[in-house]
Design a protein around this motif. Sequence first.
Motif, PDB file in Angstrom:
ATOM      1  N   SER A 202       5.297   3.325  -4.485  1.00 62.80           N
ATOM      2  CA  SER A 202       5.164   4.707  -4.928  1.00 62.80           C
ATOM      3  C   SER A 202       5.949   4.940  -6.217  1.00 62.80           C
ATOM      4  O   SER A 202       5.471   5.593  -7.153  1.00 62.80           O
ATOM      5  CB  SER A 202       5.650   5.654  -3.833  1.00 62.80           C
ATOM      6  N   GLN A 203       7.158   4.377  -6.269  1.00 67.41           N
ATOM      7  CA  GLN A 203       7.966   4.516  -7.478  1.00 67.41           C
ATOM      8  C   GLN A 203       7.340   3.746  -8.638  1.00 67.41           C
ATOM      9  O   GLN A 203       7.330   4.219  -9.782  1.00 67.41           O
ATOM     10  CB  GLN A 203       9.384   3.991  -7.218  1.00 67.41           C
ATOM     11  N   ARG A 204       6.806   2.562  -8.307  1.00 66.32           N
ATOM     12  CA  ARG A 204       6.252   1.699  -9.353  1.00 66.32           C
ATOM     13  C   ARG A 204       5.007   2.288 -10.001  1.00 66.32           C
ATOM     14  O   ARG A 204       4.862   2.304 -11.215  1.00 66.32           O
ATOM     15  CB  ARG A 204       5.924   0.320  -8.745  1.00 66.32           C
ATOM     16  N   TYR A 205       4.081   2.762  -9.179  1.00 69.31           N
ATOM     17  CA  TYR A 205       2.798   3.218  -9.704  1.00 69.31           C
ATOM     18  C   TYR A 205       2.777   4.703 -10.081  1.00 69.31           C
ATOM     19  O   TYR A 205       2.082   5.088 -11.028  1.00 69.31           O
ATOM     20  CB  TYR A 205       1.685   2.944  -8.687  1.00 69.31           C
ATOM     21  N   PHE A 206       3.532   5.520  -9.333  1.00 68.12           N
ATOM     22  CA  PHE A 206       3.418   6.969  -9.544  1.00 68.12           C
ATOM     23  C   PHE A 206       4.735   7.651  -9.903  1.00 68.12           C
ATOM     24  O   PHE A 206       4.778   8.868 -10.076  1.00 68.12           O
ATOM     25  CB  PHE A 206       2.822   7.630  -8.290  1.00 68.12           C
ATOM     26  N   ASN A 207       5.817   6.869  -9.946  1.00 66.71           N
ATOM     27  CA  ASN A 207       7.121   7.391 -10.328  1.00 66.71           C
ATOM     28  C   ASN A 207       7.541   8.558  -9.434  1.00 66.71           C
ATOM     29  O   ASN A 207       8.033   9.582  -9.908  1.00 66.71           O
ATOM     30  CB  ASN A 207       7.121   7.818 -11.803  1.00 66.71           C
ATOM     31  N   LYS A 208       7.348   8.389  -8.131  1.00 65.32           N
ATOM     32  CA  LYS A 208       7.728   9.432  -7.175  1.00 65.32           C
ATOM     33  C   LYS A 208       8.072   8.789  -5.845  1.00 65.32           C
ATOM     34  O   LYS A 208       7.756   7.622  -5.591  1.00 65.32           O
ATOM     35  CB  LYS A 208       6.602  10.446  -6.989  1.00 65.32           C
ATOM     36  N   ASP A 209       8.730   9.579  -4.967  1.00 68.96           N
ATOM     37  CA  ASP A 209       9.046   9.097  -3.622  1.00 68.96           C
ATOM     38  C   ASP A 209       7.776   9.004  -2.784  1.00 68.96           C
ATOM     39  O   ASP A 209       6.819   9.780  -2.977  1.00 68.96           O
ATOM     40  CB  ASP A 209      10.039  10.035  -2.936  1.00 68.96           C
ATOM     41  N   ALA A 210       7.783   8.106  -1.800  1.00 70.53           N
ATOM     42  CA  ALA A 210       6.617   7.928  -0.937  1.00 70.53           C
ATOM     43  C   ALA A 210       6.317   9.192  -0.134  1.00 70.53           C
ATOM     44  O   ALA A 210       5.160   9.481   0.172  1.00 70.53           O
ATOM     45  CB  ALA A 210       6.837   6.747   0.002  1.00 70.53           C
ATOM     46  N   LYS A 211       7.359   9.963   0.187  1.00 69.05           N
ATOM     47  CA  LYS A 211       7.143  11.182   0.971  1.00 69.05           C
ATOM     48  C   LYS A 211       6.387  12.248   0.184  1.00 69.05           C
ATOM     49  O   LYS A 211       5.873  13.210   0.759  1.00 69.05           O
ATOM     50  CB  LYS A 211       8.475  11.749   1.461  1.00 69.05           C
ATOM     51  N   ASP A 212       6.290  12.058  -1.147  1.00 68.82           N
ATOM     52  CA  ASP A 212       5.609  13.038  -1.986  1.00 68.82           C
ATOM     53  C   ASP A 212       4.216  12.584  -2.417  1.00 68.82           C
ATOM     54  O   ASP A 212       3.585  13.224  -3.274  1.00 68.82           O
ATOM     55  CB  ASP A 212       6.450  13.324  -3.239  1.00 68.82           C
ATOM     56  N   LEU A 213       3.715  11.507  -1.840  1.00 74.72           N
ATOM     57  CA  LEU A 213       2.397  10.996  -2.222  1.00 74.72           C
ATOM     58  C   LEU A 213       1.298  11.993  -1.877  1.00 74.72           C
ATOM     59  O   LEU A 213       1.312  12.605  -0.801  1.00 74.72           O
ATOM     60  CB  LEU A 213       2.116   9.668  -1.513  1.00 74.72           C
ATOM     61  N   SER A 214       0.340  12.119  -2.778  1.00 67.18           N
ATOM     62  CA  SER A 214      -0.826  12.956  -2.499  1.00 67.18           C
ATOM     63  C   SER A 214      -1.852  12.147  -1.709  1.00 67.18           C
ATOM     64  O   SER A 214      -1.711  10.933  -1.523  1.00 67.18           O
ATOM     65  CB  SER A 214      -1.453  13.431  -3.809  1.00 67.18           C
ATOM     66  N   VAL A 215      -2.906  12.826  -1.267  1.00 68.86           N
ATOM     67  CA  VAL A 215      -3.968  12.143  -0.516  1.00 68.86           C
ATOM     68  C   VAL A 215      -4.608  11.056  -1.385  1.00 68.86           C
ATOM     69  O   VAL A 215      -4.823   9.920  -0.941  1.00 68.86           O
ATOM     70  CB  VAL A 215      -5.033  13.151  -0.039  1.00 68.86           C
ATOM     71  N   GLY A 216      -4.913  11.375  -2.624  1.00 69.84           N
ATOM     72  CA  GLY A 216      -5.538  10.406  -3.515  1.00 69.84           C
ATOM     73  C   GLY A 216      -4.637   9.224  -3.809  1.00 69.84           C
ATOM     74  O   GLY A 216      -5.089   8.068  -3.862  1.00 69.84           O
ATOM     75  N   GLU A 217      -3.347   9.480  -4.003  1.00 69.61           N
ATOM     76  CA  GLU A 217      -2.397   8.395  -4.267  1.00 69.61           C
ATOM     77  C   GLU A 217      -2.238   7.502  -3.047  1.00 69.61           C
ATOM     78  O   GLU A 217      -2.157   6.269  -3.174  1.00 69.61           O
ATOM     79  CB  GLU A 217      -1.053   8.985  -4.686  1.00 69.61           C
ATOM     80  N   ALA A 218      -2.201   8.091  -1.860  1.00 70.93           N
ATOM     81  CA  ALA A 218      -2.116   7.298  -0.630  1.00 70.93           C
ATOM     82  C   ALA A 218      -3.341   6.402  -0.486  1.00 70.93           C
ATOM     83  O   ALA A 218      -3.244   5.236  -0.098  1.00 70.93           O
ATOM     84  CB  ALA A 218      -1.974   8.217   0.584  1.00 70.93           C
ATOM     85  N   ALA A 219      -4.521   6.941  -0.801  1.00 72.46           N
ATOM     86  CA  ALA A 219      -5.756   6.162  -0.719  1.00 72.46           C
ATOM     87  C   ALA A 219      -5.736   5.007  -1.716  1.00 72.46           C
ATOM     88  O   ALA A 219      -6.191   3.893  -1.411  1.00 72.46           O
ATOM     89  CB  ALA A 219      -6.963   7.055  -0.976  1.00 72.46           C
ATOM     90  N   MET A 220      -5.211   5.249  -2.911  1.00 74.60           N
ATOM     91  CA  MET A 220      -5.159   4.188  -3.924  1.00 74.60           C
ATOM     92  C   MET A 220      -4.220   3.073  -3.493  1.00 74.60           C
ATOM     93  O   MET A 220      -4.531   1.880  -3.655  1.00 74.60           O
ATOM     94  CB  MET A 220      -4.724   4.765  -5.266  1.00 74.60           C
ATOM     95  N   LEU A 221      -3.077   3.418  -2.908  1.00 75.81           N
ATOM     96  CA  LEU A 221      -2.156   2.393  -2.429  1.00 75.81           C
ATOM     97  C   LEU A 221      -2.756   1.620  -1.263  1.00 75.81           C
ATOM     98  O   LEU A 221      -2.615   0.392  -1.180  1.00 75.81           O
ATOM     99  CB  LEU A 221      -0.828   3.025  -2.008  1.00 75.81           C
ATOM    100  N   ALA A 222      -3.424   2.311  -0.356  1.00 76.01           N
ATOM    101  CA  ALA A 222      -4.064   1.627   0.768  1.00 76.01           C
ATOM    102  C   ALA A 222      -5.155   0.682   0.274  1.00 76.01           C
ATOM    103  O   ALA A 222      -5.374  -0.396   0.840  1.00 76.01           O
ATOM    104  CB  ALA A 222      -4.647   2.647   1.746  1.00 76.01           C
ATOM    105  N   GLY A 223      -5.820   1.076  -0.792  1.00 69.41           N
ATOM    106  CA  GLY A 223      -6.874   0.228  -1.346  1.00 69.41           C
ATOM    107  C   GLY A 223      -6.361  -1.057  -1.951  1.00 69.41           C
ATOM    108  O   GLY A 223      -7.111  -2.028  -2.095  1.00 69.41           O
ATOM    109  N   LEU A 224      -5.083  -1.104  -2.304  1.00 65.89           N
ATOM    110  CA  LEU A 224      -4.505  -2.313  -2.895  1.00 65.89           C
ATOM    111  C   LEU A 224      -4.408  -3.460  -1.904  1.00 65.89           C
ATOM    112  O   LEU A 224      -4.320  -4.625  -2.305  1.00 65.89           O
ATOM    113  CB  LEU A 224      -3.102  -2.021  -3.435  1.00 65.89           C
ATOM    114  N   MET A 225      -4.422  -3.170  -0.605  1.00 69.29           N
ATOM    115  CA  MET A 225      -4.185  -4.201   0.395  1.00 69.29           C
ATOM    116  C   MET A 225      -5.220  -5.319   0.340  1.00 69.29           C
ATOM    117  O   MET A 225      -4.917  -6.474   0.633  1.00 69.29           O
ATOM    118  CB  MET A 225      -4.155  -3.595   1.803  1.00 69.29           C
TER     119      MET A 225
END
Length: 696
Positions: A202-225
């Motif tokens: 979360s810090q690396r890609y979006f420069n924010k804490d994981a607790k502040d991830l949006s729905v779209g950002e969470a989906a993008m991180l899940a897609g990296l798997m």
Amino acid sequence: MSNGRGPDDGMGTGKRTGRRSPLQAVFYWLTIAVIWIAIFGVAFIGVMAIDLPDISKLDNPDRQPSITYLDRSGALIAVRGGSQASAPVKIEELPDYVPLAFVAIEDRRFFTHPGFDPVGISRALLSNLSKKKGANLAGGSTITQQLARNLFLSANQNMKRKVQELMIAVWLEHKYTKKEILEMYLNRVYFGAGAYGIEAASQRYFNKDAKDLSVGEAAMLAGLMKAPNSYSPLSDQERAGRRAMIVLNEMVQSKVITPEQRDEAIAKPISVSKTLASAHAQYFVDWLDKDIRSLIDPKNTEDLIVETTLDLPIQTDAERAVQTIMARDAKKGPQQAAVVSVDGEGRIRAMIGGVSYADSQFNRATDAHRQTGSSFKPFVYLTAMEKGYQPTTPVVDEPYSIGDYSPENYTRSYMGLIDLQTALAHSINTVAVRLANDIGRDNVAATAHRMGLTAKINTDPAMALGTSEATPLEMAQAYIPFSNGGIRATVHGVIRIRTATGKVMYQYRDPGEDGGRVRVVNNPALSNMTLMMRGVMARGSGTGANISGYDLAGKTGTTSDYRDAWFDGFTGGFVTVVWVGRDDNTPMKGKVTGAGTPAAIWKTYMTSALKRIQTSPIPEGPPPSELTPVAEDALRDLLGTQADAVAASQAANDNGQGQNGELPPIVTMKPIPNPEEKKKDSSLDDLFSEAQRKNQ
């Protein structure tokens, strides 16, 4: 009268046959089968468990040390691990849609299966039946299995690893709750770009804490798997967006989010931070990072400091040169470039793996195997010089064929009677092909390997024109002996690894140090090559890279259909190789040659770099030796002696006598005045040639 037989004595309907009924037979053989299956199952599990890793320490994992990379002067390049592997987060601190995004796309039956998913495994088995031999096996892995693999196993795709993965997954499900397993998974999985765990990602890609991830950002991180590098928003935002869309749809189907939330996520742009991606030398750090831990004690838990060979000021010069010239020549069709600079000891001073690390993390300097074109020709000419040819040896540039193969010059014209130094300066193809054929293509391949090329070299009729493939890093290594007086050196990027408290964990040692520095080129061959390669830049195809006031030499290279273009040049103790081309290996429409874009990058970069580094003229090498390295090897073979015995004999010869007072044999190699003239008489030269051919 009774005969003493009862009704069940074997006659009539009461006869006993000793046979089982069909139902009894089925039950009997099923029991036997179950027993044998159990025996084989226990044995199979035992075999699979022989080399299982120790999983008892999962509750107290070792801390991953941070790795700080410094350039050769102590300037900070990058920090990997440690802060990159951020502190774990509690799953309850995250919005529900964050962990459930991973469940939706990776393992929809996570909350109901026992660690493995029979449906997923069956689907994977059916898929694997149709795969060709050697292809990767389809996954079917659950989140628990992925956690098992990430924690304890390698990424090798084989049946044994899959079985062990299954065994550990079952153990994890028995020991931990689903919530705990999911939390461990999110905190330990690799997200690419050096980020381990969702907080680091979360810090690396979006420069924010994981607790502040949006729905779209969470989906993008899940897609990296599925493939962190392939779906990274740093390298391909469009592809990462399409993958995130798939995840969002799966989240809707799994009722993790509503269709309205999905539409809102799609409508809201995702801002990706490229801060780290734009930092200097990330290709170089990536190249080192994958092997650093293998160089030290695996039990180490201290933070590490890696002292590298990189020179940040000239690294910056190289990056600017690539950006400037590639932007200038974009219309000509080159899409990617690579640059490698090494000194005479093999220390990597600069490395560029692509035009933009933010757009692509694939390192073309170390991993792109491309045809070398005419930049391979110096190995052909060096082999000829070692066999007695001279820069002034006359040759004829004319149509020439070997069987069905007929090389053509770049200009489609012929120069007629010229000498070898002119042929190399103007990169005449017909002469190079004829020369390689006359001196032996196997001998040329042996010379290239002796100089430092490690890739396989083909020996087809066109080999002199660089039809074999090599990486820019390999080519730089093979040119080092031209620059340092004939000494082979191994390219490397690490000087020393130490802990923050000063304990030295690793010190680089050149492979040749134990037996002394290895000389691979003697004079006059080396000085002849220096003379000819200076001519390439002074009056030949490399004039566009020449820089006044410096002693420079080099060679251009262009492959068929303009797919690859090279410029490999050097001064005293400093080699720089530049490659440009396209990742899909299609031709560059602007007919880019080594004398064009690569030479321009080389000159732009080296004009700045040469002012920063301590340069010297190209060394002439050792005094002329009576025997070349090839002849010395042949001599040892012919005389049947060890190297020290030969050296003693030669020393005695210098004093005018042998070991017993008699005159020792005098061995010489006469220069060949003209390669077109074929010798018919048998001589010691022929014996050397025959011995060399046998030793290839």
